[in-house]
Scaffold this active site. Structure first.
Site, PDB file in Angstrom:
ATOM      1  N   ASP A  41       0.862  -1.186   0.000  1.00  0.00           N
ATOM      2  CA  ASP A  41       0.000   0.000   0.000  1.00  0.00           C
ATOM      3  C   ASP A  41       0.896   1.234   0.000  1.00  0.00           C
ATOM      4  O   ASP A  41       1.654   1.461   0.950  1.00  0.00           O
ATOM      5  CB  ASP A  41      -0.858  -0.056   1.277  1.00  0.00           C
ATOM      6  CG  ASP A  41      -1.741   1.155   1.453  1.00  0.00           C
ATOM      7  OD1 ASP A  41      -1.652   2.110   0.660  1.00  0.00           O
ATOM      8  OD2 ASP A  41      -2.531   1.141   2.422  1.00  0.00           O
ATOM      9  N   ILE A  42       0.791   2.049  -1.040  1.00  0.00           N
ATOM     10  CA  ILE A  42       1.704   3.186  -1.205  1.00  0.00           C
ATOM     11  C   ILE A  42       1.500   4.252  -0.124  1.00  0.00           C
ATOM     12  O   ILE A  42       2.430   5.011   0.158  1.00  0.00           O
ATOM     13  CB  ILE A  42       1.555   3.782  -2.630  1.00  0.00           C
ATOM     14  CG1 ILE A  42       2.796   4.574  -3.015  1.00  0.00           C
ATOM     15  CG2 ILE A  42       0.294   4.616  -2.755  1.00  0.00           C
ATOM     16  CD1 ILE A  42       2.879   4.912  -4.488  1.00  0.00           C
TER      17      ILE A  42
ATOM     18  N   SER B 115      -2.323   4.577 -14.388  1.00  0.00           N
ATOM     19  CA  SER B 115      -3.264   4.314 -15.506  1.00  0.00           C
ATOM     20  C   SER B 115      -3.770   2.881 -15.624  1.00  0.00           C
ATOM     21  O   SER B 115      -4.614   2.611 -16.475  1.00  0.00           O
ATOM     22  CB  SER B 115      -2.680   4.718 -16.873  1.00  0.00           C
ATOM     23  OG  SER B 115      -2.808   6.101 -17.095  1.00  0.00           O
ATOM     24  N   THR B 116      -3.255   1.949 -14.801  1.00  0.00           N
ATOM     25  CA  THR B 116      -3.637   0.542 -15.042  1.00  0.00           C
ATOM     26  C   THR B 116      -4.834   0.077 -14.210  1.00  0.00           C
ATOM     27  O   THR B 116      -5.184  -1.098 -14.251  1.00  0.00           O
ATOM     28  CB  THR B 116      -2.458  -0.423 -14.793  1.00  0.00           C
ATOM     29  OG1 THR B 116      -2.132  -0.407 -13.406  1.00  0.00           O
ATOM     30  CG2 THR B 116      -1.256  -0.046 -15.611  1.00  0.00           C
TER      31      THR B 116
ATOM     32  N   ASP C 259      -5.906   7.175  -5.588  1.00  0.00           N
ATOM     33  CA  ASP C 259      -6.203   8.579  -5.268  1.00  0.00           C
ATOM     34  C   ASP C 259      -7.050   8.666  -3.999  1.00  0.00           C
ATOM     35  O   ASP C 259      -6.735   9.438  -3.073  1.00  0.00           O
ATOM     36  CB  ASP C 259      -6.935   9.207  -6.465  1.00  0.00           C
ATOM     37  CG  ASP C 259      -7.067  10.709  -6.363  1.00  0.00           C
ATOM     38  OD1 ASP C 259      -6.485  11.306  -5.445  1.00  0.00           O
ATOM     39  OD2 ASP C 259      -7.767  11.293  -7.204  1.00  0.00           O
TER      40      ASP C 259
ATOM     41  N   ASN D 131      -6.550  12.476 -11.293  1.00  0.00           N
ATOM     42  CA  ASN D 131      -7.251  12.801 -12.539  1.00  0.00           C
ATOM     43  C   ASN D 131      -6.939  14.251 -12.886  1.00  0.00           C
ATOM     44  O   ASN D 131      -6.467  15.006 -12.037  1.00  0.00           O
ATOM     45  CB  ASN D 131      -8.750  12.533 -12.420  1.00  0.00           C
ATOM     46  CG  ASN D 131      -9.338  13.164 -11.176  1.00  0.00           C
ATOM     47  OD1 ASN D 131      -9.196  14.363 -10.947  1.00  0.00           O
ATOM     48  ND2 ASN D 131      -9.962  12.358 -10.341  1.00  0.00           N
TER      49      ASN D 131
ATOM     50  N   VAL E  51      -8.620   2.011 -13.054  1.00  0.00           N
ATOM     51  CA  VAL E  51      -9.834   2.477 -13.727  1.00  0.00           C
ATOM     52  C   VAL E  51      -9.541   2.945 -15.160  1.00  0.00           C
ATOM     53  O   VAL E  51     -10.388   2.816 -16.047  1.00  0.00           O
ATOM     54  CB  VAL E  51     -10.454   3.631 -12.895  1.00  0.00           C
ATOM     55  CG1 VAL E  51     -11.614   4.276 -13.621  1.00  0.00           C
ATOM     56  CG2 VAL E  51     -10.915   3.119 -11.549  1.00  0.00           C
ATOM     57  N   TYR E  52      -8.335   3.493 -15.413  1.00  0.00           N
ATOM     58  CA  TYR E  52      -8.013   4.034 -16.738  1.00  0.00           C
ATOM     59  C   TYR E  52      -7.700   2.952 -17.772  1.00  0.00           C
ATOM     60  O   TYR E  52      -7.534   3.246 -18.957  1.00  0.00           O
ATOM     61  CB  TYR E  52      -6.882   5.058 -16.657  1.00  0.00           C
ATOM     62  CG  TYR E  52      -7.330   6.410 -16.123  1.00  0.00           C
ATOM     63  CD1 TYR E  52      -8.648   6.624 -15.725  1.00  0.00           C
ATOM     64  CD2 TYR E  52      -6.442   7.482 -16.026  1.00  0.00           C
ATOM     65  CE1 TYR E  52      -9.067   7.855 -15.235  1.00  0.00           C
ATOM     66  CE2 TYR E  52      -6.857   8.718 -15.543  1.00  0.00           C
ATOM     67  CZ  TYR E  52      -8.166   8.901 -15.150  1.00  0.00           C
ATOM     68  OH  TYR E  52      -8.576  10.126 -14.676  1.00  0.00           O
TER      69      TYR E  52
ATOM     70  N   GLY F 194      -9.683   4.308  -6.183  1.00  0.00           N
ATOM     71  CA  GLY F 194      -8.375   3.669  -6.326  1.00  0.00           C
ATOM     72  C   GLY F 194      -7.326   4.290  -5.425  1.00  0.00           C
ATOM     73  O   GLY F 194      -7.590   4.639  -4.261  1.00  0.00           O
TER      74      GLY F 194
HETATM   75  P1  ADP Z   1      -5.819   5.019 -12.758  1.00  0.00           P
HETATM   76  O1  ADP Z   1      -7.076   5.859 -12.742  1.00  0.00           O
HETATM   77  O2  ADP Z   1      -4.583   5.845 -13.127  1.00  0.00           O
HETATM   78  O3  ADP Z   1      -5.971   3.779 -13.563  1.00  0.00           O
HETATM   79  P2  ADP Z   1      -6.218   3.597 -10.189  1.00  0.00           P
HETATM   80  O4  ADP Z   1      -6.092   4.199  -8.843  1.00  0.00           O
HETATM   81  O5  ADP Z   1      -7.570   3.148 -10.638  1.00  0.00           O
HETATM   82  O6  ADP Z   1      -5.563   4.667 -11.217  1.00  0.00           O
HETATM   83  O7  ADP Z   1      -5.228   2.340 -10.317  1.00  0.00           O
HETATM   84  C1  ADP Z   1      -3.830   2.436 -10.446  1.00  0.00           C
HETATM   85  C2  ADP Z   1      -3.168   1.304  -9.702  1.00  0.00           C
HETATM   86  O8  ADP Z   1      -3.106   1.618  -8.317  1.00  0.00           O
HETATM   87  C3  ADP Z   1      -3.908  -0.050  -9.789  1.00  0.00           C
HETATM   88  O9  ADP Z   1      -2.931  -1.078 -10.016  1.00  0.00           O
HETATM   89  C4  ADP Z   1      -4.503  -0.191  -8.391  1.00  0.00           C
HETATM   90  O10 ADP Z   1      -4.628  -1.563  -8.010  1.00  0.00           O
HETATM   91  C5  ADP Z   1      -3.445   0.479  -7.561  1.00  0.00           C
HETATM   92  N1  ADP Z   1      -3.793   0.869  -6.186  1.00  0.00           N
HETATM   93  C6  ADP Z   1      -5.003   1.068  -5.616  1.00  0.00           C
HETATM   94  N2  ADP Z   1      -4.858   1.412  -4.318  1.00  0.00           N
HETATM   95  C7  ADP Z   1      -3.519   1.423  -4.050  1.00  0.00           C
HETATM   96  C8  ADP Z   1      -2.704   1.677  -2.891  1.00  0.00           C
HETATM   97  N3  ADP Z   1      -3.246   2.017  -1.734  1.00  0.00           N
HETATM   98  N4  ADP Z   1      -1.353   1.562  -3.024  1.00  0.00           N
HETATM   99  C9  ADP Z   1      -0.775   1.241  -4.198  1.00  0.00           C
HETATM  100  N5  ADP Z   1      -1.472   1.008  -5.324  1.00  0.00           N
HETATM  101  C10 ADP Z   1      -2.834   1.091  -5.250  1.00  0.00           C
END
Ligand code: ADP
Length: 180
Positions: free
Chosen positions: A16-17, A127-128, A40, A30, A130-131, A38
């Protein structure tokens, strides 16, 4: 897994980042800089109101963050000091400039990092989610862009992590880094 490229160590971590104790984490935001789901949503929840307020100020001042560009805010309550927000491209099949826009996200984030004395940065997989950008392709763009920058002598942080949430994404980045 990790790999040394010129003066930079690239490290892949599953997790988890929002927990990353680095100078700056990157948010897959966005272009309106309004709260999304996600990563964000997770960053805004963990970082708190200070991040939301700075994003609102940036939006008022310059209208947001066009796709392929980046802006920096405080890290609020996060362990990271700052958050670099970048808007990745929405996948449209691959012929709409998506790979150049995704490469631009990584370049602009790293440019902001060096301008702000950021020595350690953590990226999610931009981007991987929802995008819809195919993860295998996105992993190659991400890692090749960073390698090219590091090897061109451009100043980049000494430590670059990818903090990848799920197994499938982590495995794609491991494969891409092994082949780099
Ligand atoms: P985008 O709209 O750019 O596609 P998302 O947030 O939908 O962004 O997804 C981008 C990546 O971040 C996906 O691989 C998702 O699983 C991942 N992700 C979601 N939550 C976390 C988190 N807390 N830490 C790291 N990566 C995450």
């Amino acid at each position: 897994m990790q790999k040394q490229l010129a003066h930079t160590t690239i490290e892949l971590i599953q997790g988890d980042i929002t927990k990353a104790a680095v100078d700056a984490i990157v948010n897959a935001a966005n272009k309106e800089l309004v709260g999304g789901g996600g990563v964000d949503g997770a960053i805004r929840r963990a970082g708190g109101e200070a991040i939301v307020q700075e994003c609102n100020e940036i939006r008022k001042r310059q209208g947001g963050c066009p796709t392929g560009t980046a802006v920096i805010t405080t890290g609020g309550n996060l362990p990271a000091k700052s958050v670099i927000h970048t808007a990745g491209p929405v996948w449209q099949g691959g012929d709409a400039g998506e790979s150049d826009l995704l490469a631009s996200c990584y370049k602009e984030c790293l440019r902001l990092a060096s301008e702000n004395e950021v020595n350690s940065v953590a990226f999610p997989s931009i981007s991987t989610g929802v995008y819809g950008y195919p993860t295998e392709k996105a992993a190659n763009v991400a890692l090749q862009t960073i390698r090219d920058l590091a090897e061109s002598g451009t100043k980049v942080p000494e430590s670059i992590q990818f903090v990848l949430f799920d197994d499938a994404t982590y495995n794609c980045y491991v494969e891409a880094l092994s082949e780099l």
